[in-house]
Write a protein that holds these residues in place. Sequence first.
Motif, PDB file in Angstrom:
ATOM      1  N   PRO A   1     -11.578  28.608 -12.272  1.00  0.00           N
ATOM      2  CA  PRO A   1     -12.828  28.186 -12.899  1.00  0.00           C
ATOM      3  C   PRO A   1     -12.617  27.470 -14.238  1.00  0.00           C
ATOM      4  N   ILE A   2     -11.561  27.821 -14.944  1.00  0.00           N
ATOM      5  CA  ILE A   2     -11.257  27.143 -16.210  1.00  0.00           C
ATOM      6  C   ILE A   2     -10.889  25.685 -15.942  1.00  0.00           C
ATOM      7  N   ILE A   3     -10.079  25.447 -14.923  1.00  0.00           N
ATOM      8  CA  ILE A   3      -9.689  24.079 -14.587  1.00  0.00           C
ATOM      9  C   ILE A   3     -10.896  23.299 -14.079  1.00  0.00           C
TER      10      ILE A   3
ATOM     11  N   ALA B   1      -6.822  17.693 -16.327  1.00  0.00           N
ATOM     12  CA  ALA B   1      -8.164  17.357 -15.825  1.00  0.00           C
ATOM     13  C   ALA B   1      -8.231  15.981 -15.151  1.00  0.00           C
ATOM     14  N   PRO B   2      -7.610  14.926 -15.686  1.00  0.00           N
ATOM     15  CA  PRO B   2      -7.680  13.636 -14.973  1.00  0.00           C
ATOM     16  C   PRO B   2      -6.981  13.656 -13.616  1.00  0.00           C
ATOM     17  N   LYS B   3      -5.921  14.455 -13.495  1.00  0.00           N
ATOM     18  CA  LYS B   3      -5.192  14.504 -12.230  1.00  0.00           C
ATOM     19  C   LYS B   3      -5.937  15.271 -11.150  1.00  0.00           C
ATOM     20  N   VAL B   4      -6.703  16.278 -11.533  1.00  0.00           N
ATOM     21  CA  VAL B   4      -7.407  17.087 -10.545  1.00  0.00           C
ATOM     22  C   VAL B   4      -8.877  16.695 -10.436  1.00  0.00           C
ATOM     23  N   GLY B   5      -9.243  15.548 -10.960  1.00  0.00           N
ATOM     24  CA  GLY B   5     -10.641  15.124 -10.965  1.00  0.00           C
ATOM     25  C   GLY B   5     -11.243  14.994  -9.585  1.00  0.00           C
ATOM     26  N   GLU B   6     -10.479  14.559  -8.614  1.00  0.00           N
ATOM     27  CA  GLU B   6     -10.981  14.356  -7.257  1.00  0.00           C
ATOM     28  C   GLU B   6     -10.935  15.629  -6.408  1.00  0.00           C
ATOM     29  N   ARG B   7     -10.175  16.605  -6.829  1.00  0.00           N
ATOM     30  CA  ARG B   7      -9.976  17.828  -6.048  1.00  0.00           C
ATOM     31  C   ARG B   7     -11.159  18.768  -6.251  1.00  0.00           C
ATOM     32  N   HIS B   8     -11.621  19.417  -5.185  1.00  0.00           N
ATOM     33  CA  HIS B   8     -12.783  20.300  -5.258  1.00  0.00           C
ATOM     34  C   HIS B   8     -12.397  21.768  -5.290  1.00  0.00           C
ATOM     35  N   GLY B   9     -11.265  22.108  -5.820  1.00  0.00           N
ATOM     36  CA  GLY B   9     -10.816  23.496  -5.877  1.00  0.00           C
ATOM     37  C   GLY B   9      -9.411  23.594  -5.330  1.00  0.00           C
ATOM     38  N   GLY B  10      -8.856  24.782  -5.389  1.00  0.00           N
ATOM     39  CA  GLY B  10      -7.504  24.973  -4.893  1.00  0.00           C
ATOM     40  C   GLY B  10      -6.485  24.294  -5.779  1.00  0.00           C
ATOM     41  N   TYR B  11      -6.561  24.534  -7.079  1.00  0.00           N
ATOM     42  CA  TYR B  11      -5.690  23.858  -8.033  1.00  0.00           C
ATOM     43  C   TYR B  11      -4.324  24.512  -8.146  1.00  0.00           C
ATOM     44  N   THR B  12      -4.185  25.741  -7.643  1.00  0.00           N
ATOM     45  CA  THR B  12      -2.924  26.462  -7.782  1.00  0.00           C
ATOM     46  C   THR B  12      -2.332  26.765  -6.415  1.00  0.00           C
ATOM     47  N   ARG B  13      -1.031  26.954  -6.413  1.00  0.00           N
ATOM     48  CA  ARG B  13      -0.292  27.308  -5.194  1.00  0.00           C
ATOM     49  C   ARG B  13       0.586  28.506  -5.523  1.00  0.00           C
ATOM     50  N   ILE B  14       0.604  29.507  -4.645  1.00  0.00           N
ATOM     51  CA  ILE B  14       1.441  30.685  -4.831  1.00  0.00           C
ATOM     52  C   ILE B  14       2.533  30.658  -3.774  1.00  0.00           C
ATOM     53  N   LEU B  15       3.785  30.651  -4.215  1.00  0.00           N
ATOM     54  CA  LEU B  15       4.941  30.656  -3.316  1.00  0.00           C
ATOM     55  C   LEU B  15       5.709  31.955  -3.529  1.00  0.00           C
ATOM     56  N   LYS B  16       5.836  32.758  -2.491  1.00  0.00           N
ATOM     57  CA  LYS B  16       6.538  34.035  -2.614  1.00  0.00           C
ATOM     58  C   LYS B  16       8.036  33.786  -2.737  1.00  0.00           C
ATOM     59  N   THR B  17       8.670  34.517  -3.662  1.00  0.00           N
ATOM     60  CA  THR B  17      10.100  34.308  -3.917  1.00  0.00           C
ATOM     61  C   THR B  17      10.952  35.527  -3.607  1.00  0.00           C
TER      62      THR B  17
END
Length: 171
Positions: A50-52, A84-100
């Motif tokens: 929500p912050i992004i 913010a300019p890079k994710v301007g077109e994206r409607h959510g899902g700004y993060t990715r979690i990769l299990k290590t």
Amino acid sequence: MKHGKKINHLSRKSQHRHATLSNMAASLIMHKKINTTLAKAKALRVYVEPIISRSKSDTTHSRRMVFRYLQNKDAVITLFRDIAPKVGERHGGYTRILKTGFRIGDNANTCLIELVDFNESMLSAKTDKAAPAKKTRRSRGGKKAEVTSQKAENEQTSTEDAIKTEEPKSE
């Protein structure tokens, strides 16, 4: 029973939990990826997305609201100027979690949480990979049509070449 209680308390009091998430969110924004446990990463994703989303509109009010959560001026500046300019077109899902895997000391499930649009290796692999040719098993004259059109083009260019070579002989 845990009905309707969706927040993960992370075994902390509320002030400690908010401070932890605020620090992790600022680190994620500054470094674009961080290593942490899976539980903290899932809690951070709920906290930071929500912050992004709020950073897409660059107004004084949204800057103040974001600073209220992050408590870090440099992170707010980086968020509004770079992310913010890079994710301007994206409607959510700004993060990715990769299990290590699992941590050695306490066998905790660890992971890497990163901002999706800032992983250079995955973005370069996506652009380098060409679209494979479409392969079908049915025969509808696809190759025959291509071959006949190529033959027709070759015959047409050969006749044009013959006409061009005959013109200078008419002197």
